[in-house]
Write a protein that holds these residues in place. Structure first.
Motif, PDB file in Angstrom:
ATOM      1  N   GLN A 387     -13.945   5.924  -7.002  1.00 55.61           N
ATOM      2  CA  GLN A 387     -14.500   4.582  -7.173  1.00 55.61           C
ATOM      3  C   GLN A 387     -13.647   3.529  -6.471  1.00 55.61           C
ATOM      4  N   VAL A 388     -12.328   3.699  -6.546  1.00 54.09           N
ATOM      5  CA  VAL A 388     -11.422   2.762  -5.876  1.00 54.09           C
ATOM      6  C   VAL A 388     -11.712   2.728  -4.383  1.00 54.09           C
ATOM      7  N   ILE A 389     -11.874   3.902  -3.785  1.00 54.85           N
ATOM      8  CA  ILE A 389     -12.109   3.969  -2.339  1.00 54.85           C
ATOM      9  C   ILE A 389     -13.488   3.405  -1.997  1.00 54.85           C
ATOM     10  N   GLU A 390     -14.492   3.716  -2.799  1.00 55.34           N
ATOM     11  CA  GLU A 390     -15.830   3.177  -2.548  1.00 55.34           C
ATOM     12  C   GLU A 390     -15.852   1.656  -2.632  1.00 55.34           C
ATOM     13  N   SER A 391     -14.980   1.073  -3.467  1.00 54.98           N
ATOM     14  CA  SER A 391     -14.946  -0.388  -3.604  1.00 54.98           C
ATOM     15  C   SER A 391     -14.571  -1.075  -2.303  1.00 54.98           C
ATOM     16  N   GLY A 392     -13.984  -0.325  -1.358  1.00 54.61           N
ATOM     17  CA  GLY A 392     -13.653  -0.899  -0.065  1.00 54.61           C
ATOM     18  C   GLY A 392     -14.866  -1.404   0.691  1.00 54.61           C
ATOM     19  N   TRP A 414     -13.047  10.835   3.287  1.00 54.04           N
ATOM     20  CA  TRP A 414     -11.790  10.165   3.610  1.00 54.04           C
ATOM     21  C   TRP A 414     -10.641  10.723   2.756  1.00 54.04           C
ATOM     22  N   MET A 415     -10.937  11.036   1.494  1.00 52.65           N
ATOM     23  CA  MET A 415      -9.897  11.610   0.640  1.00 52.65           C
ATOM     24  C   MET A 415      -9.434  12.959   1.182  1.00 52.65           C
ATOM     25  N   LYS A 416     -10.367  13.760   1.662  1.00 46.64           N
ATOM     26  CA  LYS A 416      -9.994  15.049   2.247  1.00 46.64           C
ATOM     27  C   LYS A 416      -9.162  14.843   3.508  1.00 46.64           C
ATOM     28  N   THR A 417      -9.524  13.861   4.309  1.00 47.04           N
ATOM     29  CA  THR A 417      -8.785  13.578   5.539  1.00 47.04           C
ATOM     30  C   THR A 417      -7.351  13.158   5.236  1.00 47.04           C
ATOM     31  N   GLN A 422      -8.069  16.190  -4.329  1.00 48.52           N
ATOM     32  CA  GLN A 422      -7.917  16.777  -5.668  1.00 48.52           C
ATOM     33  C   GLN A 422      -7.898  15.713  -6.762  1.00 48.52           C
ATOM     34  N   TYR A 423      -7.697  14.434  -6.373  1.00 44.83           N
ATOM     35  CA  TYR A 423      -7.642  13.349  -7.353  1.00 44.83           C
ATOM     36  C   TYR A 423      -8.959  12.580  -7.458  1.00 44.83           C
ATOM     37  N   ALA A 424     -10.019  13.061  -6.842  1.00 43.67           N
ATOM     38  CA  ALA A 424     -11.257  12.288  -6.728  1.00 43.67           C
ATOM     39  C   ALA A 424     -11.740  11.741  -8.064  1.00 43.67           C
ATOM     40  N   ARG A 425     -11.748  12.578  -9.102  1.00 43.32           N
ATOM     41  CA  ARG A 425     -12.307  12.165 -10.399  1.00 43.32           C
ATOM     42  C   ARG A 425     -11.232  11.688 -11.378  1.00 43.32           C
ATOM     43  N   THR A 426      -9.993  11.597 -10.919  1.00 43.42           N
ATOM     44  CA  THR A 426      -8.885  11.177 -11.778  1.00 43.42           C
ATOM     45  C   THR A 426      -8.722   9.665 -11.710  1.00 43.42           C
ATOM     46  N   LEU A 427      -8.389   9.034 -12.849  1.00 43.07           N
ATOM     47  CA  LEU A 427      -8.129   7.603 -12.836  1.00 43.07           C
ATOM     48  C   LEU A 427      -6.929   7.299 -11.940  1.00 43.07           C
ATOM     49  N   ILE A 431      -2.304   9.201 -11.356  1.00 40.02           N
ATOM     50  CA  ILE A 431      -1.861  10.019 -10.224  1.00 40.02           C
ATOM     51  C   ILE A 431      -0.538   9.461  -9.701  1.00 40.02           C
ATOM     52  N   PRO A 432       0.217  10.248  -8.921  1.00 43.64           N
ATOM     53  CA  PRO A 432       1.500   9.765  -8.401  1.00 43.64           C
ATOM     54  C   PRO A 432       1.344   8.489  -7.578  1.00 43.64           C
ATOM     55  N   ALA A 433       2.398   7.668  -7.570  1.00 40.23           N
ATOM     56  CA  ALA A 433       2.350   6.385  -6.862  1.00 40.23           C
ATOM     57  C   ALA A 433       2.025   6.565  -5.383  1.00 40.23           C
ATOM     58  N   SER A 434       2.553   7.624  -4.760  1.00 36.93           N
ATOM     59  CA  SER A 434       2.267   7.840  -3.337  1.00 36.93           C
ATOM     60  C   SER A 434       0.789   8.145  -3.113  1.00 36.93           C
ATOM     61  N   ALA A 435       0.183   8.892  -4.022  1.00 42.26           N
ATOM     62  CA  ALA A 435      -1.246   9.185  -3.913  1.00 42.26           C
ATOM     63  C   ALA A 435      -2.075   7.931  -4.181  1.00 42.26           C
TER      64      ALA A 435
END
Length: 510
Positions: A387-392, A414-417, A422-427, A431-435
């Motif tokens: 959702q965060v990425i789609e908000s772009g 884009w997440m795969k790229t 692996q974090y697609a459905r995670t809030l 997730i780690p700060a770098s991710a």
């Protein structure tokens, strides 16, 4: 006290220990059978790839997580505990621990709301913020007779005297880092925990960091620092290597070989997939000037932030924007990104249109993909990463409408790229700060903007993530006519495609 243990007894006296513990946060098991011991006189570095558990271990030591098996013990001197008592569920022992995290938790002067992104550029709202002096005065310290560090001493150590009257919201990323360390020292902790403290610091401050750490440990404070293998302070006596939520190796500093962990040499970008992503809804506008600034001057009260800045950026240019902390880089970017209302009082052209001739902030933002430490700091974290990425697509801080199936599919690509699918459905907050930062980078890329502004994009990333992102940017620049502004304090992070440089110092172009 020496920065190294002075006696055999000091080296064998436990200061902190955790034995065969299971550590949980919410529904997640962070560690199983975790055992870790710090002896008095030891100072530890925690290293490992992104997501290995370094930050989680620091928070475990700080008493933030639930221990459901095993035990955790703090063996602080009784005289340090004699004047402390538990409050609000915080034990006396954990009061002697100070944790400096990558994100700050500043609040407005009214103490009713948190800071928000763009607040620093709105004069009436930015006044609702503590100054550096007031913030440090609010820090709870141990009893007077145990104080090693006072306000004047920390201001001098961290070069903050000149910032005493500055509001917190107006501090640069690096200035904020130094202030957070100052506040931690004012607590006069027995144990200081630093989570990647060098991120966001300029070259000069990083070079001074060894001396700062030496003074801290010489005052009797024990140190644990999560850091890169390339940036272990001289005062460190021991190194622990983490991987996938486990401590896989412990060494003395003398026996530790950092060359064994410089393993990132190759990386591949899926050029065909990146090319396909760049062709989705790709605008074909070719502007004469992406940015044209003529003698731009920004001033708050008597403080000049930018002084007679000229800058021309044409379509397809690839710029590095460089300068020390507080040089004016973030303010300069805020004029381009539409966040700073003082743009209207200056002669600025964006995408061939003079600011103030009718275009809205949204007209500007839809042409720009932007990420910065400040955006990361204030970005809401209760959306899933997808959702965060789609908000772009909508230039909103989070997704506030039903998900679009096609947009969500592109976001996942884009997440795969960026190797974070692996974090697609995670809030985002889980997730780690770098991710998290990579998610915001994907958010900046998803709409194929004409201009990309990457302000310290690699903060907190491990070596592989940095290399992959750098290669991705170079490939993107080779496949498209995108314009790039890249900000960093690390020379090795600058993509090879960058061929122009603007350097600022004290608000002037040098």
């Amino acid at each position: 006290m020496s920065i190294f243990a002075s006696t055999e007894q000091a080296m064998t006296t436990a200061y902190f220990s955790i034995n065969n513990a299971t550590v949980r946060f919410l529904n997640n098991t962070l560690f199983k059978n975790l055992t870790f011991r710090i002896n008095k006189g030891q100072h530890w570095a925690l290293i490992g790839p992104s997501g290995s558990g370094k930050s989680a271990l620091l928070q475990t030591i700080a008493g933030r997580f639930n221990i459901t098996g095993g035990e955790i013990n703090y063996h602080f001197d009784e005289h340090l505990l004699s004047n402390l008592s538990p409050t609000n569920g915080i034990s006396a022992k954990t009061k002697l621990i100070a944790l400096v995290e990558p994100r700050h938790h500043f609040r407005n002067l009214s103490n009713t709301t948190d800071f928000y992104y763009q607040q620093r550029y709105n004069s009436s709202d930015s006044e609702d913020a503590l100054t550096v002096d007031h913030y440090l005065a609010s820090v709870n310290t141990v009893s007077e007779n145990e104080r090693q560090w006072d306000s004047d001493k920390v201001l001098t150590l961290l070069n903050l005297h000149y910032l005493r009257d500055k509001q917190l919201i107006k501090l640069s990323n690096g200035e904020t880092k130094r202030l957070m360390l100052a506040a931690a020292l004012l607590k006069n902790p027995a144990l200081l925990l630093l989570d990647n403290p060098l991120t966001g610091l300029d070259v000069k401050t990083r070079q001074e960091f060894n001396g700062i750490i030496n003074q801290i440990v010489a005052s009797g404070i024990s140190l644990i620092i999560a850091t890169s293998v390339h940036e272990i302070p001289d005062a460190i006596t021991h190194v622990a290597v983490l991987q996938e939520g486990a401590i896989i190796q412990e060494n003395t500093r003398v026996d530790f070989n950092p060359e064994l962990f410089n393993t990132v040499t190759q990386d591949q970008v899926d050029t065909a997939e990146l090319g396909a992503l760049l062709n989705i809804d790709n605008p074909t506008a070719n502007y004469n000037y992406i940015v044209k600034m003529d003698k731009v001057h920004i001033q708050y009260g008597s403080k000049v932030i930018l002084d007679d800045v000229d800058w021309e950026i044409k379509t397809g240019d690839h710029w590095a924007l460089l300068g020390p902390n507080g040089a004016g880089k973030s303010t300069l970017l805020s004029l381009i990104n539409g966040d700073n209302p003082q743009a209207y009082a200056n002669n600025i052209v964006l995408f061939d249109k003079k600011r103030g001739t009718g275009e809205s902030i949204w007209d500007i933002k839809k042409k720009i993909g932007f990420v910065s430490p400040e955006l990361h700091q204030y970005f809401p974290t209760d959306n899933s990463c997808l959702q965060v990425i789609e908000s772009g697509y909508y230039d909103t801080l989070g997704l506030f409408r039903p998900s679009n199936k096609q947009y969500a599919a592109t976001a996942l690509r884009w997440m795969k790229t960026l190797e974070i699918d692996q974090y697609a459905r995670t809030l985002l907050k889980n997730i780690p700060a770098s991710a998290q930062r990579l998610c915001l980078l994907a958010r900046a890329l998803i709409k194929n903007p004409s201009l990309l502004i990457f302000d310290e994009p690699c903060q907190g990333m491990d070596d592989h993530q940095q290399l992959h992102f750098k290669n991705l940017v170079d490939t993107l620049c080779s496949l498209s006519n995108v314009t790039l502004i890249y900000v960093t304090h690390y020379q090795h992070e600058i993509p090879d495609s960058v061929d122009k440089v603007l350097q600022l110092y004290q608000g002037r172009v040098v």
